[in-house]
Design a protein around this motif. Structure first.
Motif, PDB file in Angstrom:
ATOM      1  N   ILE A 184       0.838  -1.194   0.000  1.00 27.90           N
ATOM      2  CA  ILE A 184       0.000   0.000   0.000  1.00 27.90           C
ATOM      3  C   ILE A 184       0.879   1.252   0.000  1.00 27.90           C
ATOM      4  O   ILE A 184       2.045   1.209   0.395  1.00 27.90           O
ATOM      5  N   GLY A 185       0.303   2.342  -0.469  1.00 28.10           N
ATOM      6  CA  GLY A 185       1.036   3.608  -0.477  1.00 28.10           C
ATOM      7  C   GLY A 185       0.438   4.543  -1.508  1.00 28.10           C
ATOM      8  O   GLY A 185      -0.612   4.271  -2.088  1.00 28.10           O
ATOM      9  N   TYR A 186       1.150   5.635  -1.719  1.00 26.43           N
ATOM     10  CA  TYR A 186       0.658   6.657  -2.649  1.00 26.43           C
ATOM     11  C   TYR A 186       1.420   6.553  -3.959  1.00 26.43           C
ATOM     12  O   TYR A 186       2.639   6.751  -3.982  1.00 26.43           O
ATOM     13  N   PRO A 187       0.725   6.221  -5.061  1.00 22.34           N
ATOM     14  CA  PRO A 187       1.392   6.040  -6.348  1.00 22.34           C
ATOM     15  C   PRO A 187       2.164   7.285  -6.783  1.00 22.34           C
ATOM     16  O   PRO A 187       1.664   8.403  -6.650  1.00 22.34           O
ATOM     17  N   LEU A 188       3.373   7.055  -7.293  1.00 18.90           N
ATOM     18  CA  LEU A 188       4.176   8.164  -7.818  1.00 18.90           C
ATOM     19  C   LEU A 188       3.746   8.512  -9.235  1.00 18.90           C
ATOM     20  O   LEU A 188       3.982   9.622  -9.700  1.00 18.90           O
ATOM     21  N   VAL A 189       3.168   7.544  -9.931  1.00 19.37           N
ATOM     22  CA  VAL A 189       2.626   7.800 -11.270  1.00 19.37           C
ATOM     23  C   VAL A 189       1.253   7.139 -11.349  1.00 19.37           C
ATOM     24  O   VAL A 189       0.963   6.216 -10.583  1.00 19.37           O
ATOM     25  N   GLU A 190       0.454   7.657 -12.259  1.00 17.11           N
ATOM     26  CA  GLU A 190      -0.879   7.058 -12.449  1.00 17.11           C
ATOM     27  C   GLU A 190      -0.734   5.653 -13.024  1.00 17.11           C
ATOM     28  O   GLU A 190      -0.009   5.469 -14.011  1.00 17.11           O
ATOM     29  N   PRO A 191      -1.398   4.651 -12.437  1.00 15.87           N
ATOM     30  CA  PRO A 191      -1.382   3.332 -13.085  1.00 15.87           C
ATOM     31  C   PRO A 191      -2.156   3.432 -14.405  1.00 15.87           C
ATOM     32  O   PRO A 191      -3.314   3.838 -14.395  1.00 15.87           O
ATOM     33  N   GLU A 192      -1.484   3.159 -15.507  1.00 16.09           N
ATOM     34  CA  GLU A 192      -2.166   3.288 -16.807  1.00 16.09           C
ATOM     35  C   GLU A 192      -2.039   2.018 -17.611  1.00 16.09           C
ATOM     36  O   GLU A 192      -0.983   1.736 -18.168  1.00 16.09           O
ATOM     37  N   TYR A 193      -3.055   1.212 -17.597  1.00 15.81           N
ATOM     38  CA  TYR A 193      -3.084   0.061 -18.486  1.00 15.81           C
ATOM     39  C   TYR A 193      -4.533  -0.315 -18.726  1.00 15.81           C
ATOM     40  O   TYR A 193      -5.428   0.018 -17.949  1.00 15.81           O
ATOM     41  N   LEU A 194      -4.703  -0.986 -19.824  1.00 15.78           N
ATOM     42  CA  LEU A 194      -6.054  -1.350 -20.240  1.00 15.78           C
ATOM     43  C   LEU A 194      -6.621  -2.412 -19.305  1.00 15.78           C
ATOM     44  O   LEU A 194      -5.977  -3.439 -19.055  1.00 15.78           O
ATOM     45  N   ARG A 195      -7.806  -2.141 -18.764  1.00 15.05           N
ATOM     46  CA  ARG A 195      -8.471  -3.124 -17.897  1.00 15.05           C
ATOM     47  C   ARG A 195      -9.740  -3.573 -18.605  1.00 15.05           C
ATOM     48  O   ARG A 195     -10.514  -2.747 -19.082  1.00 15.05           O
ATOM     49  N   VAL A 196      -9.935  -4.861 -18.682  1.00 14.52           N
ATOM     50  CA  VAL A 196     -11.113  -5.371 -19.401  1.00 14.52           C
ATOM     51  C   VAL A 196     -11.958  -6.246 -18.470  1.00 14.52           C
ATOM     52  O   VAL A 196     -11.466  -6.780 -17.486  1.00 14.52           O
ATOM     53  N   ARG A 197     -13.218  -6.386 -18.825  1.00 19.25           N
ATOM     54  CA  ARG A 197     -14.117  -7.298 -18.124  1.00 19.25           C
ATOM     55  C   ARG A 197     -15.053  -7.926 -19.150  1.00 19.25           C
ATOM     56  O   ARG A 197     -15.380  -7.297 -20.170  1.00 19.25           O
ATOM     57  N   ARG A 198     -15.539  -9.123 -18.845  1.00 12.46           N
ATOM     58  CA  ARG A 198     -16.585  -9.715 -19.674  1.00 12.46           C
ATOM     59  C   ARG A 198     -17.873  -8.898 -19.505  1.00 12.46           C
ATOM     60  O   ARG A 198     -18.048  -8.208 -18.502  1.00 12.46           O
TER      61      ARG A 198
END
Ligand SMILES: Cc1cc2nc3c(=O)[nH]c(=O)nc-3n(C[C@H](O)[C@H](O)[C@H](O)COP(=O)(O)O)c2cc1C
Length: 237
Positions: free
Chosen positions: A207-221
């Motif tokens: 846990i913690g404070y991200p230094l950069v935005e997590p950026e990746y494609l997230r998909v769901r059915r």
């Protein structure tokens, strides 16, 4: 407070470095642990212990554990990978290969451990965390008559989700680290944290404070891909 549905939709894996110098405030850590406390568990067994690791020396020691992905992991991981956004959107399940080091994106482990391309991702991730929450369970205490303690393991899943949603609602980055229970890592982490046998590590969360935005494609059915109405195969329409 945001509605629970909004928090569920916005929860995500933060596979990015967190600010080492920015601790999670004590009251927020307590709120995450209190969410753990109210987890539903089979038979209300509360079959977990949690070690909060926020000591920098310990985090660095865990980061220095040399762990290598197994051949089984490399092979089965590969089956879940897509290699373009288009492929991932079409499949709607699994992960983008980009998020793994090149040596993990092959159908099999082709080379022995290579310092330049280590198969481990535990290291830097553990280092770049404000804290780790290491979740333990006692394999001798299964939920009553639950074969393979499936119900006990499900309870640990509920614990994970409770903590994750609480962290997300507080704007705290969260990533599961299954590798912490891997055969070569678990024994070393147990030693560092003084965890006695026969307790086992289920998983850990950073846990913690991200230094950069997590950026990746997230998909769901889509719902119609997995919801059946009255009879298996009968779609909701
Ligand atoms: C039981 C469990 C184990 C997981 N293990 C890992 C892990 O070791 N490393 C990781 O980055 N994510 C791990 N994840 C996160 C999933 O990969 C992630 O939830 C999934 O890809 C969906 O992405 P999202 O969390 O961004 O919605 C795990 C999730 C669960 C529920």
């Amino acid at each position: 407070m945001d509605s629970i549905l909004k928090i569920i939709r916005e929860r995500r894996s933060a596979r990015v470095p967190f600010d080492r110098e920015r601790p999670v405030p004590a009251e927020h850590l307590r709120a995450i642990l209190d969410a753990a406390r109210w987890t539903p568990t089979a038979h209300n067994m509360q079959n977990f212990e949690i070690v909060v690791v926020d000591d920098r020396k310990l985090l660095d020691a865990i980061a220095n554990i040399r762990s290598q992905a197994s051949e089984v992991f490399i092979r089965e991981n590969y089956e879940q990978l897509s290699f373009s956004d288009e492929e991932l959107r079409r499949r709607k399940v699994g992960l983008h290969g980009q998020m793994f080091p090149p040596s993990w994106r092959m159908p099999s482990l082709t080379a022995p451990f290579d310092e330049a391309h280590p198969h481990s991702i535990l290291g830097e991730a553990a280092r770049a965390s404000a804290a780790l929450l290491v979740v333990l369970y006692d394999p001798r205490r299964r939920a009553p008559a639950s074969e393979g303690d499936v119900l006990g393991m499900m309870s640990l899943g509920c614990l994970l989700e409770n903590m994750w949603l609480a962290a997300s609602s507080l704007g705290i980055g969260f990533q599961v680290q299954s590798a912490m229970s891997g055969p070569d890592v678990e024994a070393e982490v147990k030693k560092l944290l003084g965890i006695p046998d026969p307790l086992r590590i289920g998983f850990a969360c950073r846990i913690g404070y991200p230094l950069v935005e997590p950026e990746y494609l997230r998909v769901r059915r889509d719902l119609e891909d997995f919801v059946h109405r009255n009879q298996y195969g009968s779609k909701t329409g």
